[in-house]
Design a protein around this motif. Structure first.
Motif, PDB file in Angstrom:
ATOM      1  N   ARG A 191      -7.483 -20.410  29.213  1.00  0.00           N
ATOM      2  CA  ARG A 191      -7.762 -21.339  28.103  1.00  0.00           C
ATOM      3  C   ARG A 191      -9.233 -21.735  28.080  1.00  0.00           C
ATOM      4  NH1 ARG A 191      -2.551 -23.499  29.338  1.00  0.00           N
ATOM      5  NH2 ARG A 191      -3.457 -25.058  30.720  1.00  0.00           N
ATOM      6  N   GLU A 192      -9.795 -22.005  29.257  1.00  0.00           N
ATOM      7  CA  GLU A 192     -11.219 -22.365  29.318  1.00  0.00           C
ATOM      8  C   GLU A 192     -12.089 -21.219  28.844  1.00  0.00           C
ATOM      9  OE1 GLU A 192     -12.042 -23.573  33.281  1.00  0.00           O
ATOM     10  OE2 GLU A 192     -10.760 -25.362  33.193  1.00  0.00           O
ATOM     11  N   LYS A 193     -11.703 -19.999  29.196  1.00  0.00           N
ATOM     12  CA  LYS A 193     -12.466 -18.831  28.775  1.00  0.00           C
ATOM     13  C   LYS A 193     -12.441 -18.680  27.261  1.00  0.00           C
ATOM     14  CE  LYS A 193     -12.705 -13.804  29.298  1.00  0.00           C
ATOM     15  NZ  LYS A 193     -12.071 -12.608  29.907  1.00  0.00           N
ATOM     16  N   ARG A 194     -11.262 -18.906  26.643  1.00  0.00           N
ATOM     17  CA  ARG A 194     -11.157 -18.784  25.182  1.00  0.00           C
ATOM     18  C   ARG A 194     -11.966 -19.869  24.486  1.00  0.00           C
ATOM     19  NH1 ARG A 194      -5.534 -17.970  26.261  1.00  0.00           N
ATOM     20  NH2 ARG A 194      -5.074 -20.014  25.346  1.00  0.00           N
ATOM     21  N   MET A 195     -11.938 -21.079  25.041  1.00  0.00           N
ATOM     22  CA  MET A 195     -12.716 -22.174  24.453  1.00  0.00           C
ATOM     23  C   MET A 195     -14.209 -21.887  24.556  1.00  0.00           C
ATOM     24  SD  MET A 195     -10.590 -25.521  25.776  1.00  0.00           S
ATOM     25  CE  MET A 195     -11.799 -26.641  25.091  1.00  0.00           C
TER      26      MET A 195
END
Length: 507
Positions: free
Chosen positions: A481-485
């Motif tokens: 999720r952090e990578k996508r954000m």
């Protein structure tokens, strides 16, 4: 409007026979790393006398070897993820051959240290490359079995490397051990130049993109001729991706350190390195301990390594099947279909629990073996005592080591060589420190308490196994999720799955 189901391309188009050949070659090639280290062990005491140094100083050559082992895969592994496995293997073999010729001719301690560093640069990346090849051609559902076969070569070395080294040193002199390694690597060089196909997915995709230049072998040429007469499915967008990746890129060692910055990977790497250090310090201390306790010469010391290596080998050939069985068991429980030859979506699959459930028994077995080894040597029991303990250590430690390696590959399928280089970086630095400290520890504390101290550390370390089982999937999902954000994306990237996409077609 009609709907028709189009079969997704296979994860790898290599046939079962081709996979067996590929895995066999990389397993044999991986021998150069443990052979480079363990053929050296039986001649440690001889070299101390020849070079007029103490056994502790000779052990420093093991430490420098392991430090070089930690650094080299970060360079060569990254190169192989971008430019192909074949070139990296060939570079490794050439360096290794040159280093062993130098070691066979050297006559002083400084030359020994320098050439051992060069030798480590040539052979250490073979392990990360072997594991990367497994990731290239196998899915997560079958990876345990193939990892076991590929790493059997890595673990066969500790079983018979010291034995071969002891025989050579006894009858042909200590220099013959290095001539043997040079000839062995030369044979591998010929095999890989002519008969090893390129498997790197950045270069050949699932194997359906023709290899070019140095990435092309005789075997690849014959297979391409066969497939040119067949209809072969190519992964979507693979051609464009491959064209970009075929351009040579300078290896970036920092990509290995980047993996250390990931929470879950860092925890698994530190666990892997600490636990593996136990087996390495046993191997490094064995010549000195057995000479003092049993008065063995270099040949008999070499034979004593067969038990620990046999334990490693049996673990490697058996536990991989158990790992794959556990994967299928969890998949059935979650109603996740397993299609042969297709990679599964692991985004909501507890892969950490699947792998670490098999690690826990190996951890306990290896820890008990360390305690038994220390005290049997301390009280100088019949030599069968420490030999049984060595077998237990080999079986337990290699079980935990192999399966955590497999987990790291599952977490980094697109960078398998870089991930394995991170494993080498951590375990070799830790092992280097352990090997330098173990003999002074045994002299200061006696072998019983020295290895009991290590076992107590491992007793606390088992908590990491259950921690990763419980929280690993949540960490992985949070990181995604952090990578996508960070990338500015609101939707997850489509996973690589074995499910067939549905296409619509207007009539």
């Amino acid at each position: 409007m009609l709907q028709r189901q189009v079969s997704a391309p296979p994860y790898s188009i290599f046939t079962q026979a081709e996979k067996i050949w590929i895995i066999s070659l990389v397993s044999i090639s991986a021998l150069i790393s443990p052979f480079g280290a363990t053929l050296f062990y039986p001649v440690l005491n001889v070299l101390s006398d020849v070079l007029h140094v103490t056994p502790t100083m000779t052990n420093i050559s093991i430490t420098t070897y392991m430090i070089a082992q930690a650094i080299a895969p970060a360079i060569i592994g990254g190169m192989s993820d971008n430019s192909g496995r074949r070139l990296s293997f060939i570079v490794c073999f050439v360096i290794f051959i040159a280093a062993n010729i130098g070691l066979a001719l050297q006559t002083n301690y400084v030359a020994l240290l320098i050439l051992r560093i060069l030798q480590a640069f040539g052979c250490s990346a073979a392990i990360s490359l072997s594991v990367a090849v497994v990731a290239d051609v196998s899915t997560s559902a079958e990876r345990g079995k193939y990892m076991g076969y590929a790493t059997s070569g890595i673990l066969f070395g500790p079983a018979f490397g010291p034995t071969i080294g002891g025989i050579l040193a006894r009858y042909l002199g200590w220099r013959s051990t290095f001539w043997f390694l040079a000839i062995f690597a030369g044979t591998l060089l010929v095999l890989f130049v002519f008969l090893f196909p390129e498997t790197c997915r950045a270069v050949v995709g699932n194997g359906s993109i023709p290899a070019k230049g140095v990435n092309r072998s005789v075997l690849s040429y014959l297979r391409e001729r066969r497939h040119s007469r067949e209809s072969v499915l190519v992964e979507e967008n693979t051609s464009a991706h491959s064209a970009e990746k075929r351009k040579f890129k300078l290896p970036n060692p920092l990509s290995t350190l980047k993996i250390l910055g990931e929470k879950e990977s860092c925890i698994v790497l530190l666990y892997n390195g600490l636990f593996f250090t136990g087996m390495m310090v046993v191997s490094a201390a064995l010549p000195d301990l057995f000479l003092d306790a049993y008065g063995l010469d270099e040949l008999k010391i070499g034979l004593c390594y067969i038990s620990i290596g046999t334990g490693c080998l049996i673990s490697s050939l058996t536990t991989g099947h158990i790992v794959d069985w556990n994967f299928r068991r969890h998949a059935r429980h979650l109603n996740m279909p397993i299609v042969k030859g297709k990679q599964q979506d692991l985004s909501n699959f507890p892969i950490e629990q699947v792998r670490m459930q098999i690690v826990a028994p190996g951890h306990v077995i290896g820890t008990l073996g360390l305690v038994a080894f220390g005290w049997t040597v301390k009280y100088r029991t019949h030599i069968a005592g420490p030999e049984v303990a060595l077998f237990v250590i080999g079986f337990g430690v290699s079980t935990a080591f192999n399966i955590t390696n497999t987990l790291l590959i599952d977490l980094h399928r697109n960078q398998p060589a870089t991930a394995t280089a991170a494993v080498n970086f951590v375990r070799c630095l830790m092992s280097a420190g352990g090997c330098a400290a173990i003999i002074p520890m045994c002299h200061a504390m006696n072998p019983g308490w020295a290895f009991t101290f290590i076992a107590l550390i491992y007793t606390a370390l088992i908590g990491v196994v259950f921690w990763v089982m419980k929280a690993g999937m949540r960490w992985r999902q949070e990181a995604e999720r952090e990578k996508r954000m960070k990338d500015g994306s609101t939707h997850p990237e489509p996973p690589t799955t074995g499910r067939h996409p549905i296409h619509t077609e207007k009539k």
